[in-house]
Design an enzyme around this catalytic site. Structure first.
Site, PDB file in Angstrom:
ATOM      1  N   GLN A 207      33.785  41.916  37.912  1.00  0.00           N
ATOM      2  CA  GLN A 207      34.805  42.501  38.784  1.00  0.00           C
ATOM      3  C   GLN A 207      36.032  41.579  38.747  1.00  0.00           C
ATOM      4  O   GLN A 207      36.140  40.610  39.491  1.00  0.00           O
ATOM      5  CB  GLN A 207      34.262  42.633  40.200  1.00  0.00           C
ATOM      6  N   GLY A 248      34.734  50.716  48.806  1.00  0.00           N
ATOM      7  CA  GLY A 248      34.293  50.364  47.468  1.00  0.00           C
ATOM      8  C   GLY A 248      35.431  50.019  46.528  1.00  0.00           C
ATOM      9  O   GLY A 248      36.608  50.278  46.795  1.00  0.00           O
ATOM     10  N   HIS A 249      35.047  49.443  45.392  1.00  0.00           N
ATOM     11  CA  HIS A 249      36.037  48.948  44.438  1.00  0.00           C
ATOM     12  C   HIS A 249      36.872  50.074  43.839  1.00  0.00           C
ATOM     13  O   HIS A 249      36.407  51.174  43.634  1.00  0.00           O
ATOM     14  CB  HIS A 249      35.371  48.121  43.328  1.00  0.00           C
ATOM     15  N   ASN A 250      38.138  49.743  43.598  1.00  0.00           N
ATOM     16  CA  ASN A 250      39.123  50.636  42.981  1.00  0.00           C
ATOM     17  C   ASN A 250      39.521  51.823  43.858  1.00  0.00           C
ATOM     18  O   ASN A 250      40.213  52.730  43.399  1.00  0.00           O
ATOM     19  CB  ASN A 250      38.642  51.170  41.620  1.00  0.00           C
ATOM     20  N   SER A 268      36.354  54.022  43.616  1.00  0.00           N
ATOM     21  CA  SER A 268      37.301  54.851  42.863  1.00  0.00           C
ATOM     22  C   SER A 268      37.684  56.141  43.583  1.00  0.00           C
ATOM     23  O   SER A 268      37.945  57.166  42.940  1.00  0.00           O
ATOM     24  CB  SER A 268      36.741  55.173  41.472  1.00  0.00           C
TER      25      SER A 268
END
Length: 348
Positions: A207, A248-250, A268
């Site tokens: 990450q 969460g990521h993105n 995402s």
């Protein structure tokens, strides 16, 4: 909160630009909820029912009450002074800084703080006891770090941002101005990403992205906002995230949105402006939520929500449809119970 200075009813009404009735010279010595009102205090009632408010006025020990301006004619003969506001709670919020002692932030750089020589800390920024500031960090004017905050390498913290004890700001995160990070929040922890690998079972995906919080973002206690695998996780201007949330990521969240407590947002996702996610809302990954969407508490979102309306239930459906469905289900249960009861009586 402790009193800063007393105000008269007339002075309080003038500050919020509202009319009042009763003795304008009555002294107000603090603000509290109507349930806990004490002698000399100012409180408020947002109830639109004059009969309900009259009952509260008869029971409260408060010196004065802020009430709905629509009740002015009905409550004109009240036994205590009243301030009439379009939004009583908003009026109270305006008065708090005038009457209540606000917290004193740490001042200066505590000698126990560990600050890397390459970090840039503005002369009027404050760093509390036992904070750890990594290499190449930049902390702008007026920022405040309470004791035991950990800031990793390359972080940028904007003007007048406040970070409370126990928060961790991971590497290369950017936090805008006038933001507030509450205790225990982790901004920029590794995103949850793994791929199958026959040699080890599951292999972690590096990450290497970051997190960008725009200006005036509030992050609640013990909330986690994960760094992107690549690129950025973004939270827009004025957005407020409650306690115990997971982003969460993105994921990108737009401006002036609200994420209520224990909500979880998968990776995402693209969430628009002025969105409200009710408490414990769950959103699957790679989903789009359009501007102005609102979800009820415990809504489970498994598809894109493009229409600006209210949603509820699992899987998420329009609020009205969810209410109709629940009415039908209750009628079905009641009908079944009636048939079972009738059959039981027939046998007996």
């Amino acid at each position: 909160m402790n009193q800063v200075r007393a105000l008269s009813v007339q002075e309080a009404a003038s500050i919020v630009g509202c009319s009042f009735s009763g003795d304008g010279n009555t002294t107000l010595c603090g603000i509290c909820s109507i349930e806990e009102a004490t002698e000399g205090a100012l409180t408020f009632a947002s109830d639109k029912s004059s009969s309900n408010v009259k009952k509260l006025l008869n029971e409260t020990a408060a010196a004065a009450v802020v009430v709905m301006d629509s009740l002015k004619e009905d409550l004109g003969n009240a036994s205590i002074p009243l301030i009439y506001a379009k939004d009583p709670f908003a009026a109270i919020v305006t008065l708090v800084p005038y009457m209540c002692l606000m917290p004193n932030h740490p001042k200066g750089i505590d000698p126990t703080a560990r600050i890397d020589p390459s970090a840039e800390v503005a002369p009027d920024a404050s760093v509390g006891a036992y904070c750890v500031i990594g290499a190449n960090v930049k902390i702008d004017s007026g920022a405040v770090l309470y004791p035991h905050v950990v800031v990793y390498e390359g972080v940028k913290i904007g003007k007048c941002t406040i970070i409370h004890s126990g928060a961790v700001i991971r590497e290369f995160v950017q936090i805008g101005s006038n933001s507030v990070i509450q205790n225990g929040a982790v901004i920029g922890g590794d995103g949850f990403g793994y791929i199958p690998d026959p040699s080890v079972g599951l292999k972690s995906v590096p990450q290497v992205g970051s997190v960008v919080l725009s200006d005036s973002v509030d992050v609640g206690a013990n909330t986690c906002i994960d760094r992107a695998a690549l690129g950025t996780t973004r939270i827009g201007t004025g957005t407020k995230v409650d306690n115990l949330c997971q982003i969460g990521h993105n994921t990108w969240i737009g401006n002036y949105s609200i994420v209520c407590g224990t909500s979880g947002i998968g990776g995402s996702c693209k969430i628009g402006n002025n969105v409200v996610l009710g408490g414990n809302t769950g959103i699957g990954d790679h989903l789009n939520i359009s501007d102005g969407v609102r979800t009820a508490g415990r809504t489970g979102v498994t598809r894109n929500l493009y229409e600006k309306t209210d949603y509820a239930g699992y899987p998420a459906m329009k609020g009205r449809a969810w209410h109709r469905l629940n009415v039908k289900l209750m009628r079905m249960v009641e009908s079944k119970n009636e048939r079972l009861s009738a059959a039981h009586h027939k046998k007996s």
